[in-house]
Design a protein around this motif. Structure first.
Motif, PDB file in Angstrom:
ATOM      1  N   ILE A  45       0.838  -1.204   0.000  1.00 44.37           N
ATOM      2  CA  ILE A  45       0.000   0.000   0.000  1.00 44.37           C
ATOM      3  C   ILE A  45       0.870   1.250   0.000  1.00 44.37           C
ATOM      4  N   LEU A  46       1.892   1.276   0.838  1.00 46.09           N
ATOM      5  CA  LEU A  46       2.794   2.428   0.884  1.00 46.09           C
ATOM      6  C   LEU A  46       3.446   2.667  -0.478  1.00 46.09           C
ATOM      7  N   VAL A  47       3.892   1.613  -1.124  1.00 46.20           N
ATOM      8  CA  VAL A  47       4.532   1.752  -2.435  1.00 46.20           C
ATOM      9  C   VAL A  47       3.546   2.288  -3.468  1.00 46.20           C
ATOM     10  N   GLN A  76      -7.400  -2.541   6.577  1.00 39.81           N
ATOM     11  CA  GLN A  76      -5.947  -2.373   6.510  1.00 39.81           C
ATOM     12  C   GLN A  76      -5.582  -0.889   6.633  1.00 39.81           C
ATOM     13  N   ILE A  77      -6.307  -0.038   5.939  1.00 35.45           N
ATOM     14  CA  ILE A  77      -6.051   1.404   5.999  1.00 35.45           C
ATOM     15  C   ILE A  77      -6.302   1.926   7.411  1.00 35.45           C
ATOM     16  N   SER A  78      -7.325   1.420   8.084  1.00 33.11           N
ATOM     17  CA  SER A  78      -7.587   1.830   9.471  1.00 33.11           C
ATOM     18  C   SER A  78      -6.389   1.521  10.364  1.00 33.11           C
ATOM     19  N   ARG A  79      -5.801   0.330  10.203  1.00 32.52           N
ATOM     20  CA  ARG A  79      -4.623  -0.032  10.990  1.00 32.52           C
ATOM     21  C   ARG A  79      -3.438   0.879  10.660  1.00 32.52           C
ATOM     22  N   MET A  80      -3.296   1.208   9.398  1.00 34.17           N
ATOM     23  CA  MET A  80      -2.188   2.067   8.981  1.00 34.17           C
ATOM     24  C   MET A  80      -2.410   3.520   9.415  1.00 34.17           C
ATOM     25  N   GLU A  81      -3.671   3.949   9.464  1.00 39.28           N
ATOM     26  CA  GLU A  81      -3.986   5.285   9.988  1.00 39.28           C
ATOM     27  C   GLU A  81      -3.581   5.380  11.460  1.00 39.28           C
ATOM     28  N   GLY A  84      -0.176   6.233  11.820  1.00 42.46           N
ATOM     29  CA  GLY A  84       0.190   7.529  11.263  1.00 42.46           C
ATOM     30  C   GLY A  84       0.790   7.468   9.866  1.00 42.46           C
ATOM     31  N   LEU A  85       0.653   6.329   9.179  1.00 44.40           N
ATOM     32  CA  LEU A  85       1.260   6.151   7.864  1.00 44.40           C
ATOM     33  C   LEU A  85       0.415   6.710   6.727  1.00 44.40           C
ATOM     34  N   VAL A  86      -0.890   6.678   6.906  1.00 46.10           N
ATOM     35  CA  VAL A  86      -1.820   7.163   5.883  1.00 46.10           C
ATOM     36  C   VAL A  86      -2.978   7.896   6.554  1.00 46.10           C
ATOM     37  N   GLY A  97     -16.681   8.983  -2.979  1.00 52.12           N
ATOM     38  CA  GLY A  97     -15.314   8.474  -3.060  1.00 52.12           C
ATOM     39  C   GLY A  97     -14.464   8.929  -1.891  1.00 52.12           C
ATOM     40  N   THR A  98     -13.480   8.122  -1.570  1.00 52.25           N
ATOM     41  CA  THR A  98     -12.530   8.436  -0.513  1.00 52.25           C
ATOM     42  C   THR A  98     -11.128   8.160  -1.038  1.00 52.25           C
ATOM     43  N   TYR A  99     -10.200   9.019  -0.646  1.00 49.15           N
ATOM     44  CA  TYR A  99      -8.795   8.826  -0.990  1.00 49.15           C
ATOM     45  C   TYR A  99      -8.030   8.269   0.206  1.00 49.15           C
ATOM     46  N   ALA A 100      -7.074   7.411  -0.086  1.00 45.21           N
ATOM     47  CA  ALA A 100      -6.039   7.057   0.885  1.00 45.21           C
ATOM     48  C   ALA A 100      -4.851   7.942   0.528  1.00 45.21           C
ATOM     49  N   VAL A 101      -4.291   8.610   1.543  1.00 45.82           N
ATOM     50  CA  VAL A 101      -3.218   9.577   1.313  1.00 45.82           C
ATOM     51  C   VAL A 101      -2.021   9.210   2.179  1.00 45.82           C
TER      52      VAL A 101
END
Length: 152
Positions: A45-47, A76-81, A84-86, A97-101
């Motif tokens: 996801i980070l890549v 997965q994004i919730s865990r990464m949020e 503090g990664l996204v 729509g929602t963006y992952a940033v």
């Protein structure tokens, strides 16, 4: 439907070798990434985000790129949020729509982890094959990948 077309001994060996390679390689890469506090899914996801314009992707596009269900990606994004990664941002054009940033910490983490991960990919896979063998793998896998993408 007819009788099943059982795999020949050669087909069975090839299939099982493919499965073993995939499982063993993913396990090894995931273990090595875990030292940095990331899973292989986190890293992927980070890549994807780091390579995207403005380091952001629509969640639906990110799910497609990482071959995950939207629900699984959301968790997965919730865990990464939480790490503090996204972050997530609403899409101004399409309110549904929602963006992952990628955050600055996510970008920094990617930069720190990428060299070691690439070294592991080289050590455990790339450097075990010749350039010709790598080209042949690419040629052999391409039509299978394309067919499976169409079936999604």
């Amino acid at each position: 439907m007819g009788a099943p077309r059982w795999l020949t001994a050669t087909e069975q060996r090839a299939w099982r070798a493919h499965l073993a390679l995939h499982k063993l390689l993913m396990h090894r890469l995931d273990r090595e990434l875990s030292d940095s506090g990331l899973s292989l899914n986190d890293y992927e996801i980070l890549v994807n985000l780091s390579e995207s314009e403005d380091r952001r992707m629509r969640m639906s596009d990110l799910a497609d790129a990482t071959i995950q269900s939207r629900s699984r990606l959301s968790h997965q994004i919730s865990r990464m949020e939480a790490k503090g990664l996204v972050t997530r941002e609403e899409c101004r054009v399409d309110r549904r729509g929602t963006y992952a940033v990628l955050t600055d910490l996510g970008w920094q983490t990617t930069q720190e982890v990428a060299p070691g991960h690439v070294a592991s990919v080289r050590e455990h896979f790339i450097d075990r094959l010749t350039d010709e063998e790598l080209a042949e793998l690419d040629r052999l896998y391409a039509p299978i990948i394309e067919r499976l993408k169409k079936l999604r």
